[in-house]
Design a protein around this motif. Structure first.
Motif, PDB file in Angstrom:
ATOM      1  N   ARG A 238      12.260  -4.122  -8.863  1.00  0.00           N
ATOM      2  CA  ARG A 238      11.800  -3.432  -7.654  1.00  0.00           C
ATOM      3  C   ARG A 238      10.317  -3.634  -7.348  1.00  0.00           C
ATOM      4  NH1 ARG A 238      12.974   0.499 -11.440  1.00  0.00           N
ATOM      5  NH2 ARG A 238      11.203   1.691 -12.257  1.00  0.00           N
ATOM      6  N   ALA A 239       9.480  -3.900  -8.346  1.00  0.00           N
ATOM      7  CA  ALA A 239       8.040  -4.084  -8.106  1.00  0.00           C
ATOM      8  C   ALA A 239       7.792  -5.231  -7.127  1.00  0.00           C
ATOM      9  CB  ALA A 239       7.310  -4.337  -9.418  1.00  0.00           C
ATOM     10  N   TYR A 240       8.581  -6.295  -7.234  1.00  0.00           N
ATOM     11  CA  TYR A 240       8.414  -7.442  -6.343  1.00  0.00           C
ATOM     12  C   TYR A 240       8.841  -7.089  -4.914  1.00  0.00           C
ATOM     13  CZ  TYR A 240       8.098 -10.045 -10.740  1.00  0.00           C
ATOM     14  OH  TYR A 240       7.738 -10.493 -11.982  1.00  0.00           O
ATOM     15  N   LYS A 241       9.944  -6.349  -4.788  1.00  0.00           N
ATOM     16  CA  LYS A 241      10.434  -5.946  -3.471  1.00  0.00           C
ATOM     17  C   LYS A 241       9.386  -5.105  -2.737  1.00  0.00           C
ATOM     18  CE  LYS A 241      14.155  -3.345  -1.227  1.00  0.00           C
ATOM     19  NZ  LYS A 241      15.396  -2.532  -1.441  1.00  0.00           N
ATOM     20  N   THR A 242       8.833  -4.120  -3.449  1.00  0.00           N
ATOM     21  CA  THR A 242       7.817  -3.251  -2.852  1.00  0.00           C
ATOM     22  C   THR A 242       6.577  -4.038  -2.475  1.00  0.00           C
ATOM     23  OG1 THR A 242       8.610  -1.448  -4.256  1.00  0.00           O
ATOM     24  CG2 THR A 242       6.481  -1.132  -3.190  1.00  0.00           C
ATOM     25  N   TYR A 243       6.146  -4.926  -3.352  1.00  0.00           N
ATOM     26  CA  TYR A 243       4.948  -5.717  -3.105  1.00  0.00           C
ATOM     27  C   TYR A 243       5.114  -6.604  -1.879  1.00  0.00           C
ATOM     28  CZ  TYR A 243       1.190  -9.089  -3.710  1.00  0.00           C
ATOM     29  OH  TYR A 243       0.099  -9.891  -3.490  1.00  0.00           O
ATOM     30  N   ALA A 244       6.236  -7.328  -1.807  1.00  0.00           N
ATOM     31  CA  ALA A 244       6.471  -8.246  -0.689  1.00  0.00           C
ATOM     32  C   ALA A 244       6.544  -7.488   0.639  1.00  0.00           C
ATOM     33  CB  ALA A 244       7.762  -9.022  -0.924  1.00  0.00           C
ATOM     34  N   LYS A 245       7.153  -6.313   0.624  1.00  0.00           N
ATOM     35  CA  LYS A 245       7.267  -5.516   1.849  1.00  0.00           C
ATOM     36  C   LYS A 245       5.894  -5.059   2.332  1.00  0.00           C
ATOM     37  CE  LYS A 245       9.725  -1.526   3.758  1.00  0.00           C
ATOM     38  NZ  LYS A 245      10.677  -0.413   3.479  1.00  0.00           N
ATOM     39  N   GLU A 246       5.045  -4.598   1.410  1.00  0.00           N
ATOM     40  CA  GLU A 246       3.705  -4.134   1.780  1.00  0.00           C
ATOM     41  C   GLU A 246       2.834  -5.271   2.301  1.00  0.00           C
ATOM     42  OE1 GLU A 246       1.830  -2.001  -1.355  1.00  0.00           O
ATOM     43  OE2 GLU A 246       3.230  -0.311  -1.286  1.00  0.00           O
ATOM     44  N   LYS A 247       3.036  -6.477   1.779  1.00  0.00           N
ATOM     45  CA  LYS A 247       2.224  -7.625   2.170  1.00  0.00           C
ATOM     46  C   LYS A 247       2.841  -8.430   3.315  1.00  0.00           C
ATOM     47  CE  LYS A 247      -1.011  -7.006  -0.879  1.00  0.00           C
ATOM     48  NZ  LYS A 247      -2.409  -6.743  -0.483  1.00  0.00           N
ATOM     49  N   SER A 248       4.005  -7.975   3.797  1.00  0.00           N
ATOM     50  CA  SER A 248       4.708  -8.657   4.894  1.00  0.00           C
ATOM     51  C   SER A 248       4.998 -10.116   4.561  1.00  0.00           C
ATOM     52  CB  SER A 248       3.886  -8.566   6.193  1.00  0.00           C
ATOM     53  OG  SER A 248       3.689  -7.212   6.559  1.00  0.00           O
ATOM     54  N   ILE A 249       5.454 -10.338   3.326  1.00  0.00           N
ATOM     55  CA  ILE A 249       5.809 -11.680   2.877  1.00  0.00           C
ATOM     56  C   ILE A 249       7.329 -11.794   2.826  1.00  0.00           C
ATOM     57  CG2 ILE A 249       5.674 -13.337   0.967  1.00  0.00           C
ATOM     58  CD1 ILE A 249       3.020 -12.083   0.177  1.00  0.00           C
ATOM     59  N   GLU A 250       7.874 -12.855   3.410  1.00  0.00           N
ATOM     60  CA  GLU A 250       9.322 -13.075   3.341  1.00  0.00           C
ATOM     61  C   GLU A 250       9.748 -13.148   1.879  1.00  0.00           C
ATOM     62  OE1 GLU A 250      12.710 -16.194   5.057  1.00  0.00           O
ATOM     63  OE2 GLU A 250      10.568 -16.519   5.477  1.00  0.00           O
ATOM     64  N   HIS A 251      10.850 -12.476   1.538  1.00  0.00           N
ATOM     65  CA  HIS A 251      11.190 -12.296   0.132  1.00  0.00           C
ATOM     66  C   HIS A 251      12.698 -12.441  -0.078  1.00  0.00           C
ATOM     67  CE1 HIS A 251      11.532  -9.372  -3.522  1.00  0.00           C
ATOM     68  NE2 HIS A 251      11.366 -10.621  -3.929  1.00  0.00           N
ATOM     69  N   TYR A 252      13.056 -13.214  -1.086  1.00  0.00           N
ATOM     70  CA  TYR A 252      14.453 -13.350  -1.494  1.00  0.00           C
ATOM     71  C   TYR A 252      14.580 -12.891  -2.947  1.00  0.00           C
ATOM     72  CZ  TYR A 252      15.231 -16.047   2.752  1.00  0.00           C
ATOM     73  OH  TYR A 252      15.326 -16.441   4.060  1.00  0.00           O
ATOM     74  N   ARG A 253      15.589 -12.065  -3.208  1.00  0.00           N
ATOM     75  CA  ARG A 253      15.802 -11.520  -4.560  1.00  0.00           C
ATOM     76  C   ARG A 253      17.043 -12.156  -5.164  1.00  0.00           C
ATOM     77  NH1 ARG A 253      16.425  -5.372  -3.981  1.00  0.00           N
ATOM     78  NH2 ARG A 253      15.649  -5.221  -6.131  1.00  0.00           N
ATOM     79  N   ILE A 254      16.879 -12.721  -6.353  1.00  0.00           N
ATOM     80  CA  ILE A 254      18.000 -13.318  -7.081  1.00  0.00           C
ATOM     81  C   ILE A 254      18.602 -12.260  -7.988  1.00  0.00           C
ATOM     82  CG2 ILE A 254      18.733 -15.167  -8.624  1.00  0.00           C
ATOM     83  CD1 ILE A 254      17.682 -16.122  -5.897  1.00  0.00           C
ATOM     84  N   LYS A 255      19.823 -11.813  -7.658  1.00  0.00           N
ATOM     85  CA  LYS A 255      20.499 -10.778  -8.444  1.00  0.00           C
ATOM     86  C   LYS A 255      21.508 -11.450  -9.365  1.00  0.00           C
ATOM     87  CE  LYS A 255      19.978  -7.441  -4.667  1.00  0.00           C
ATOM     88  NZ  LYS A 255      20.669  -6.523  -3.727  1.00  0.00           N
ATOM     89  N   SER A 256      21.106 -11.618 -10.616  1.00  0.00           N
ATOM     90  CA  SER A 256      21.977 -12.340 -11.559  1.00  0.00           C
ATOM     91  C   SER A 256      23.273 -11.600 -11.843  1.00  0.00           C
ATOM     92  CB  SER A 256      21.226 -12.599 -12.862  1.00  0.00           C
ATOM     93  OG  SER A 256      20.764 -11.379 -13.421  1.00  0.00           O
ATOM     94  N   ASN A 257      23.267 -10.285 -11.623  1.00  0.00           N
ATOM     95  CA  ASN A 257      24.471  -9.503 -11.915  1.00  0.00           C
ATOM     96  C   ASN A 257      25.660  -9.912 -11.055  1.00  0.00           C
ATOM     97  OD1 ASN A 257      23.138  -8.029 -13.847  1.00  0.00           O
ATOM     98  ND2 ASN A 257      22.631  -6.332 -12.482  1.00  0.00           N
TER      99      ASN A 257
END
Length: 342
Positions: A238-257
């Motif tokens: 979640r730290a990456y998701k929050t960071y990318a949202k605050e910085k307005s950076i396009e973000h893709y999350r790889i969910k290995s599950n």
């Protein structure tokens, strides 16, 4: 003469691997004396270090004049602060009496020799080589770049906190050959190494914190190198998701599950995970690394990994030049007494 040469080869074949390496280094010095190699290296270092003109390493003044020689090297005097210096002042080679042996030592480093084996080949103690290693790496880790380009993969890997070499540890029992954590999974016994890499292979690989990565550490480690034009690809933490949202950076999350490792056939973290795997394998040969020196080893690994671990004259020279051109004022004492700080 041919018979004598044949007999010589037979005797060499019976030598131990260390003795063979000593013979090899001797022949190499005889064919191309290290004094001439070292001299050329110093000249290249001077040209690179002072490419914008001579500058006093003490006060940064450009008012510099020649001032005789010291140990066979040109000495300079600053007209502003009146201090003298040479080409090697505040570099890895400053005040060393064995400049030529550094080339042999870096050759041993590229070949993966232990400090004790290297000491027999170079002709100094292994303790001296330990500090040579970290003087080189302290300078080498200053290599940097301005910004990432395009897609940036980010993921973290973990190492068990280590106080290898430290005496008088009282807060826990000593571990044998690294040991293992008392806790399952990621805990504050684990040192987090953040690795970020774009598709041009520009890479940040440094110790970030103890335990799980948090948003503020992401900003500290790579914030200055990211722009809104970058695309961030990370795991699901979640730290990456929050960071990318605050910085307005396009973000893709790889969910290995969910078994999905690539998004849109382009976004993945396989390059970073591959680097993690090579790093772990490479660092295992040291049988444990003191955490306070871990950033040094990370810088070393990035250098050799970018050159596919090739042991060539060009890579050895590049390694030395890359280390020599950066300011480095650490001494054996400051390296020995250094502390691990986040």
């Amino acid at each position: 003469m041919d018979k004598a040469f044949s007999n010589l080869l037979k005797h060499i074949d019976k030598l131990t691997s260390i003795k063979k390496e000593q013979v090899y280094q001797w022949v190499k010095r005889y064919v191309e004396p290290t004094s001439s190699v070292g001299g050329r290296l110093i000249n290249e270092m001077r040209e690179t270090r002072f490419k914008d003109g001579f500058e006093c390493p003490h006060c940064n003044s450009e008012h510099v004049v020649r001032f005789g020689k010291y140990n066979g090297r040109q000495r300079y005097r600053c007209k502003s602060c009146s201090k003298t210096f040479t080409d090697t002042t505040n570099t890895v080679l400053f005040r060393t009496r064995k400049g030529n042996e550094w080339i042999t030592f870096v050759d041993c480093m590229f070949k993966g020799y232990s400090l004790r084996k290297s000491a027999e080949i170079v002709g100094v103690t292994w303790v001296t080589l330990f500090y040579w290693r970290h003087k080189l790496l302290n300078a080498l880790k200053q290599i940097d770049f301005e910004q990432f380009e395009g897609i940036v993969e980010v993921d973290e890997t973990y190492f068990l906190y280590s106080q290898k070499g430290q005496r008088g540890i009282t807060e826990r029992k000593p571990r044998k050959r690294g040991g293992s954590s008392k806790h399952r999974g990621i805990s504050h016994e684990q040192v987090c190494v953040l690795v970020a890499r774009d598709r041009t292979k520009a890479t940040v690989s440094k110790v970030a914190c103890m335990g799980r990565i948090v948003k503020i550490k992401v900003e500290k480690m790579i914030g200055s190198k990211l722009t809104p034009e970058n695309v961030l690809v990370t795991d699901a933490w979640r730290a990456y998701k929050t960071y990318a949202k605050e910085k307005s950076i396009e973000h893709y999350r790889i969910k290995s599950n969910d078994g999905k490792y690539v998004i849109k056939g382009l976004y993945h973290i396989q390059n970073v995970n591959g680097l993690h795997s090579r790093l772990k394998q490479w660092i295992d040969r040291f049988k444990g690394v003191a955490t306070k020196y871990l950033d040094n080893y990370l810088a070393w690994f990035l250098f050799v990994d970018s050159r596919s671990n090739e042991n060539t004259k060009h890579n050895i020279k590049d390694f030395l030049l890359s280390s020599f051109v950066f300011e480095m004022t650490d001494t054996y004492e400051s390296l020995r007494l250094s502390k691990f700080n986040i």
